[in-house]
Enzyme design. Structure first.
Site, PDB file in Angstrom:
ATOM      1  N   ASN A 131       3.292   4.931   8.812  1.00  0.00           N
ATOM      2  CA  ASN A 131       3.095   3.933   9.864  1.00  0.00           C
ATOM      3  C   ASN A 131       4.355   3.135  10.209  1.00  0.00           C
ATOM      4  OD1 ASN A 131       2.769   2.743   7.307  1.00  0.00           O
ATOM      5  ND2 ASN A 131       1.500   1.092   8.120  1.00  0.00           N
ATOM      6  N   SER A 207      -2.384   4.399   0.580  1.00  0.00           N
ATOM      7  CA  SER A 207      -3.824   4.160   0.451  1.00  0.00           C
ATOM      8  C   SER A 207      -4.199   3.788  -0.979  1.00  0.00           C
ATOM      9  CB  SER A 207      -4.591   5.417   0.863  1.00  0.00           C
ATOM     10  OG  SER A 207      -4.355   6.465  -0.071  1.00  0.00           O
ATOM     11  N   GLU A 228       2.036  -1.069  -3.047  1.00  0.00           N
ATOM     12  CA  GLU A 228       1.585  -1.865  -1.897  1.00  0.00           C
ATOM     13  C   GLU A 228       0.548  -1.015  -1.186  1.00  0.00           C
ATOM     14  OE1 GLU A 228       0.939  -2.593   1.776  1.00  0.00           O
ATOM     15  OE2 GLU A 228       3.090  -2.391   2.153  1.00  0.00           O
ATOM     16  N   CYS A 262      -0.731  -2.426   7.387  1.00  0.00           N
ATOM     17  CA  CYS A 262      -1.440  -2.999   6.237  1.00  0.00           C
ATOM     18  C   CYS A 262      -1.662  -4.494   6.409  1.00  0.00           C
ATOM     19  CB  CYS A 262      -0.652  -2.732   4.953  1.00  0.00           C
ATOM     20  SG  CYS A 262      -0.527  -0.992   4.521  1.00  0.00           S
TER      21      CYS A 262
END
Length: 460
Positions: A131, A207, A228, A262
């Site tokens: 991302n 994830s 993270e 996130c």
């Protein structure tokens, strides 16, 4: 063929590559280990020159790197340019500050000279997501390399071209072969790499499932890990908030990067007395978003990175509607839409709905009505995630108290959640552990060593 990138806007293939074989992986690990034996002795000036050069090349080639990001994972070109420039800023931060963060520290002692030293560990495996394909990698790599480590990158399988570009970036900046290596491997190969003696630690952004797998492999090998993971950040709007400001930031925080962040606002906890007007303003601004070609400067909502992500998101939305959530705008997706999911708002989201408990990784906002600030905090903290959160109120002291009460790694008052090289970043609960960025982040990649030197030796 393990690495495959499809342009989310056009559907055209832009990159493909096979995974490395076991013997090829071994050779790369061997190269990294050999390079570390030299690189660990490098001076801070040598490291600073390298990472500063990386930053300069990012700035000089911002447009071409941004177009690469956009074609491979779909984000708006303007957002991709901002990502590249932020990556450069992060590199410069560590280039400028690593020596002061990691210099020897003298500890008061009665007679002995006692120092705290920070020494590199080895090669860091960076397992990174699609991302933010440049920022996530470089915020980790710049810290690890400035600390004297080497880095091996296992990037997401749909951004292999970005992974190659970053490896070439380090070589163009003057890195010796092996300081930074792009490791084209599958997820199933990661555990074996972690167990190799070349690897000292692993940093993962991804994830929950990936985090559990990597943490288990690192634990089995007794190696450090920094994770993270997901987030379901609360965006708390109190009755006394500046609603126009809150809504403007709500749209930016939820729909930036097509909602694939996130730290995007995911759960909008709105006090009942202002919920209707907030939702109306929110709907009006969301309807102004322009869907289209992410390379077109007029587009304000990009496609999602992959079609399967749209399908998964639509399943979450459909379950919420079937369970009583109210459709405000959007929420209609068909296979013919490809990677484009409409900007959507769900009202009256409640427990039992997937969008209430799961991370919603796409352009869908979930509105949860609360009766007061106490309920807002309770609902915010009921999540298994704890990455970030924000609160919106004109009462700054009250806002600070609520921000302190949120169970998360970063809390903001009258500002959307964001990361900054100068401040530690990470989460609690199932959002992971450890910290990136700032002095705390670079110290994840060193041996913090006590050195005690007796000043006088008795000869009696």
């Amino acid at each position: 063929m393990a690495y495959l990138s499809i342009n989310p806007h056009t559907g055209e293939q832009v990159f493909s590559a096979d995974n490395l074989t076991q013997s090829e992986v071994y050779e790369q690990l061997k190269l990294s280990k050999e390079r570390f034996s030299v690189w660990k002795e490098s001076s801070f000036k040598q490291r600073r020159d390298l990472i500063s050069s990386v930053a300069a090349l990012l700035e000089e080639n911002v447009e071409s790197y941004a177009e690469l990001i956009t074609k491979e994972m779909g984000k708006l070109k303007s957002e991709a340019m901002a990502e590249v420039l932020k990556s450069a800023s992060g590199c410069r931060y560590y280039a400028d500050n690593a020596e002061s963060f990691l210099g020897d520290q003298l500890v008061d002692s009665n007679s002995d000279r006692v120092l705290i030293t920070y020494q590199p560990l080895g090669s860091v495996l960076a397992v990174m997501p699609w991302n933010f394909p440049f920022w996530q990698v470089l915020r980790c790599a710049s810290a690890a390399i400035m600390a004297g480590n080497c880095v091996l990158l296992k990037h997401a399988s749909n951004v292999g071209l970005c992974a190659q570009a970053i490896e070439q970036l380090f070589l163009d900046a003057g890195a010796e072969n092996g300081v930074f290596i792009n490791l084209l491997i599958s997820s199933s190969q990661v555990a074996d790499v972690i167990s190799d003696s070349a690897i000292c630690s692993v940093a993962l952004t991804g994830s929950e499932a990936a985090g559990r797998s990597v943490a288990a492999a690192a634990g089995k090998a007794i190696k450090r890990s920094v994770l993270e993971l997901g987030g379901s950040d609360p965006f708390i709007v109190l009755a006394d908030a500046d609603l126009e400001m809150a809504v403007t930031n709500a749209v930016k925080s939820r729909f930036m990067n097509a909602g694939q962040s996130c730290i995007a606002a995911k759960r909008f906890l709105i006090e009942d007395s202002v919920a209707d007007i907030f939702i109306q303003l929110f709907k009006e601004k969301v309807e102004e978003l322009v869907v289209g070609d992410p390379l077109d400067g007029m587009t304000t909502l990009a496609p999602m990175a992959r079609k399967d992500l749209c399908v998964e998101l639509d399943e979450q939305v459909s379950q919420a509607l079937e369970s009583g959530a109210e459709l405000v705008v959007g929420c209609e997706y068909s296979a013919e839409s490809g990677c484009f999911y409409p900007a959507s708002i769900l009202d009256r989201v409640s427990p039992g709905m997937r969008v209430y408990t799961e991370e919603v990784f796409g352009p869908v906002a979930s509105v949860i009505r609360v009766k007061d600030e106490e309920e807002a905090v309770a609902v915010a903290n009921s999540s298994r995630f704890g990455l970030g959160g924000s609160v919106w109120t004109k009462d700054i002291k009250k806002g600070e108290n609520i921000a302190r009460a949120l169970e998360c790694g970063s809390a903001f008052v009258n500002s959307m959640v964001k990361s900054d090289p100068k401040t530690p970043f990470g989460g609690v609960k199932e959002s992971g552990y450890g910290r990136e960025l700032s002095a705390y982040g670079i110290k994840e990649f060193v041996n913090i060593k006590t050195l005690s030197i007796k000043n006088e030796i008795s000869t009696s």
